[in-house]
Design an enzyme around this catalytic site. Sequence first.
Site, mmCIF file in Angstrom:
data_model
loop_
_atom_site.group_PDB
_atom_site.id
_atom_site.type_symbol
_atom_site.label_atom_id
_atom_site.label_comp_id
_atom_site.label_asym_id
_atom_site.label_seq_id
_atom_site.Cartn_x
_atom_site.Cartn_y
_atom_site.Cartn_z
ATOM 1 N N SER A 21 0.915 -1.427 -0.063
ATOM 2 C CA SER A 21 -0.110 0.140 0.395
ATOM 3 C C SER A 21 0.293 1.031 0.050
ATOM 4 C CB SER A 21 -0.920 -0.695 1.144
ATOM 5 O OG SER A 21 -1.708 1.006 0.882
ATOM 6 N N GLY A 72 1.549 11.158 4.618
ATOM 7 C CA GLY A 72 0.347 11.350 5.022
ATOM 8 C C GLY A 72 -1.508 11.173 4.790
ATOM 9 N N CYS A 130 -1.590 4.570 12.290
ATOM 10 C CA CYS A 130 -1.968 6.447 12.267
ATOM 11 C C CYS A 130 -2.371 7.120 13.408
ATOM 12 C CB CYS A 130 -2.630 6.953 11.122
ATOM 13 S SG CYS A 130 -4.155 5.339 10.723
ATOM 14 N N ILE A 191 5.895 -5.491 6.907
ATOM 15 C CA ILE A 191 6.253 -4.591 7.771
ATOM 16 C C ILE A 191 6.087 -3.509 7.463
ATOM 17 C CG2 ILE A 191 7.666 -6.222 9.774
ATOM 18 C CD1 ILE A 191 10.095 -3.786 8.029
ATOM 19 N N ASN A 192 5.407 -2.760 8.239
ATOM 20 C CA ASN A 192 4.650 -1.358 7.755
ATOM 21 C C ASN A 192 6.290 -0.073 7.796
ATOM 22 O OD1 ASN A 192 3.335 1.582 7.528
ATOM 23 N ND2 ASN A 192 1.929 0.638 8.649
ATOM 24 N N GLY A 243 8.836 -5.401 2.572
ATOM 25 C CA GLY A 243 9.972 -4.683 3.298
ATOM 26 C C GLY A 243 11.169 -5.148 3.082
ATOM 27 N N GLY A 244 11.430 -3.964 1.516
ATOM 28 C CA GLY A 244 12.732 -3.830 1.126
ATOM 29 C C GLY A 244 13.062 -5.752 -0.159
#
Lengths: 306, 306, 259, 259
Positions: A21, A72, A130, A191-192, A243-244
């Site tokens: 996302s 954001g 958030c 992960i975020n 993640g990467g």
Amino acid sequence: MVDVSVNIGGLKMPTFLATASGTFGYGFEYVGAVDYSKLGAVTAKGIRMEMWPGNPMPRHAEVPGGLVNAIGLQGTGVEHFLDITVPWYRSCVPSVPLIANIWGDSIESYARVAEKMGSAVDALEMNVSCPNVKAGGHTFGQDPNVLFEVVSAVRKATKLPLFVKLAPNVPSITPYVKACEDGGADALSLINTIPAMVIDIEKRRPVLANISGGLSGRCVHPVAVKMVYEAKKVTCLPILAMGGVYDAKDAIELMLAGATAVAVGTSIFTDPGVISSVYDGVVDYCERHGFAAVRDLTGALENSFI
Amino acid sequence: MVDVSVNIGGLKMPTFLATASGTFGYGFEYVGAVDYSKLGAVTAKGIRMEMWPGNPMPRHAEVPGGLVNAIGLQGTGVEHFLDITVPWYRSCVPSVPLIANIWGDSIESYARVAEKMGSAVDALEMNVSCPNVKAGGHTFGQDPNVLFEVVSAVRKATKLPLFVKLAPNVPSITPYVKACEDGGADALSLINTIPAMVIDIEKRRPVLANISGGLSGRCVHPVAVKMVYEAKKVTCLPILAMGGVYDAKDAIELMLAGATAVAVGTSIFTDPGVISSVYDGVVDYCERHGFAAVRDLTGALENSFI
Amino acid sequence: MTDEKCRVLEHVDVGGGYRRLVLNAPNIVSNVEAGQFVHVRVPGLDESSLRRPFSVFNAQDDRLFLLYKEVGRGTRVLGLVKEGDEVMVLGPLGHGFPLECKGAALLVGGGYGVAPLYLLARSLLARNVGPVKLFAGGRSQADLLAIDAFRELGVEVFLATNDGSVGEKGLVTLPLDAEIAKLKGASQDFEIFACGPDPMLKAVAERALSANAKGWISMDRHMICGVGACYACIQKTVRGNSRCCIEGPVFAAGDLVWE
Amino acid sequence: MTDEKCRVLEHVDVGGGYRRLVLNAPNIVSNVEAGQFVHVRVPGLDESSLRRPFSVFNAQDDRLFLLYKEVGRGTRVLGLVKEGDEVMVLGPLGHGFPLECKGAALLVGGGYGVAPLYLLARSLLARNVGPVKLFAGGRSQADLLAIDAFRELGVEVFLATNDGSVGEKGLVTLPLDAEIAKLKGASQDFEIFACGPDPMLKAVAERALSANAKGWISMDRHMICGVGACYACIQKTVRGNSRCCIEGPVFAAGDLVWE
């Protein structure tokens, strides 16, 4: 022929490869530059109930080995998403399942946007990183009790496969995983981004208008592998890992650590071809190592490390 | 002439620049390759009461933009440290203060090694990211209550300036900072490595014998800046900042974010000359920007961001 | 839009820190419109570095021409690319200049802001629109690029430099204002097309609005994806936060909200 | 020990994936002992990449000779370094071979494990120790390096290859065992000096111990710092976990604990 399909928390993905996302817009922006037949799901950019303008500029800073962003969550709100964005996505990309990433500023607003989604998308992924306006800016995901509450509320509001995307900046992932399980999640997204900050030393001010942002990109990969491995030890929930991921090796590491499916993210910005190269490389790995199905890679470390 | 000295929690450092524990041995190994006149402190490799063999091999894996290590705190124990290592360091490097990094497997063992140090070194830094055997492998630093206890115990055992080195993998640094304050710490060291893991996909096993390790190196720098900035907002404790310092810009970012002093670490492995280049670059920056003392850089962001 | 593997046909220093990069890019060339840009993966940057966006200077006979200045790490490393090397180029991207110009087309470029104006001039002239006039400004003579190329198209050229080393001494708005006054005095229609640094763009947009003329402003923003996916390259407009890479880079002067 | 900026004097492919790198390194050359190594910052790797350790093949007239094989990313990128380039070289590092050899010196090298043995041979011969004999093994003829250079020193050479392309077909322990038997039969003293892959080193160490002869084993481990600061390059010994970079790379055969 290697079977590349996976079922993750009830979402049938034609391939094991998704997009993360925030890195792939609403799924149609890369038409022409990406081979969509290699994608098993697109995760759309975060959507809440109402329109949201996002952060002021600048919104990103490139750092060695990564990218710090504070976009954001700019978005048009769920109605526009359902009326315009989803139909357009379906017409451009008819065969790739769509995961809607949802967020809110209260538990109720999460539940409302989830309910509103109905069955227009194929799964929901909750962004719980958030701020909870009632909790003075703490994120929903940083307290396992609050996390349980918000997951439970969304669970009641939707029958779609429900993913919860967790932050990596925790001492132990276990209580968060348990909160997701208890709340009724079907899968985890790991992960975020990692909280990070860049300062312009000549101006003596943060580069990002938002002061800080989230680190993603190649350098976070070993952190993601660790988190997936730790989560897998304590849960049966399937894991969508991101993640990467820049090459097939990165994706395979995440699957061996316990992921059922893998998403590319920041790497797409540098090379949209990463979708094909990761897909092809994983299939090739399965062929070379005698895995009949990509799903057999999940947690397939040598016995002593499981 | 820019004043490069700083006082951090009672430790007088002739310059603002230190070395991070675990990256500079016991301080004398780099004699010949490093200009020690530019160092304000050396932080020695972690020491506990007894000899400790460390982890099996392999102990490290290079990753893009960083290094994952699980050395496992190999060391000879505090007696050998005091009898042999410290005198040898003092004879090789007579003018650079020595910070002993200490660890244990129980609160009592932390206090014992701190007491044993007496005044043989110039300051103590607590590594609280090692497992508490009584708490099933949880680290001392991951629970603010346990952190408070172990810091308090060490505080009672030593009159030396007391630094506590905190882990970056927390949702919010605030409760950990408060625990250090309440426990009587004189300063914070930020940040320790980020938990990480690398898998050898051909062997299908972790690269490190310890399975996972800690990520350090260039790529963790924006994470360190964020953590220092967040800590500075909630504490008056001075901060020794480390994490991905490869050039003067990296050090200045950390000082502007709130650090009183800065340590180089993993960068030394690639280039021992980083000690000179960071020192020279920070002094040059102060001259160019009219800072009479390096200490004036601490938290010197534009007003609106303080 | 495709991600095209392009062979470098020419890469030359044109003075003043500016370089011309010519690529073999048949797909992009056959689709590109004036004011669009391409997103280049710079060989030599590590494999996880972001792409860099460049205006299209010209596109002709399978050849894509970029004109750029070394302004940072990306363009410095791009400078090392040699004839025969291969470069991945994503494009064409964004919304370019509209070509339905009524009356005179006043093209205003600051520094390498002239880059998208050359293909624009060619495209306008090909539609028999015009006359086309170029107003080019820069700090010094070395910052005025490709002026002869514009002249060869038959474009009337007005120059201004901060140091007066060539053309009028001062901002490019000096000759522009004079021309606007002349056209208005003669009750002639015109549209303004501009690319350059923000203060110049703002000044040009104001002139278009106060003259009640159409103004087309190409914004230069740091970008991540270049295709509208990441929402990093935002320009405030009357419609909210717009993406320079997809709603732009060319905006109508009246739509822009300056901060 | 210094971190010396060294100009590349020569960098040539010597076949079989091996290369010779000759550097101008007066400080290191004047201090280096046989069996020591240097830690090289590879130009072209990104600035945060770790250094790579290399045995010193020879050191003479300010010139430092390295002999290495492309085995990974570091050595692949090092291969791009050209004559005239500058390279940062930290050294000399570690504890090398003792030179108080009693009787024959049997030097055993596997593949590029011969690298530290050439300077050793020279050093032993300079002390009038000997005779010096080289036992070199490898998969194939291309893996037997610098054999002529050893012969030119007057070193007797015994070869073995897995494929029999040159020398005896089999492991290097074949000719070594024959020589040991001969020396023991003649009641002659000897010491063994070895560098190569772990299984070879273990086999050689066992032979030294069972023959009651001194054995000096140079271990090859992935390193981080190269100076004893990081404790990454551990070899188990009778004294616990020893660092290959500082207690080693050369260990007494009897001190090593094999896992």
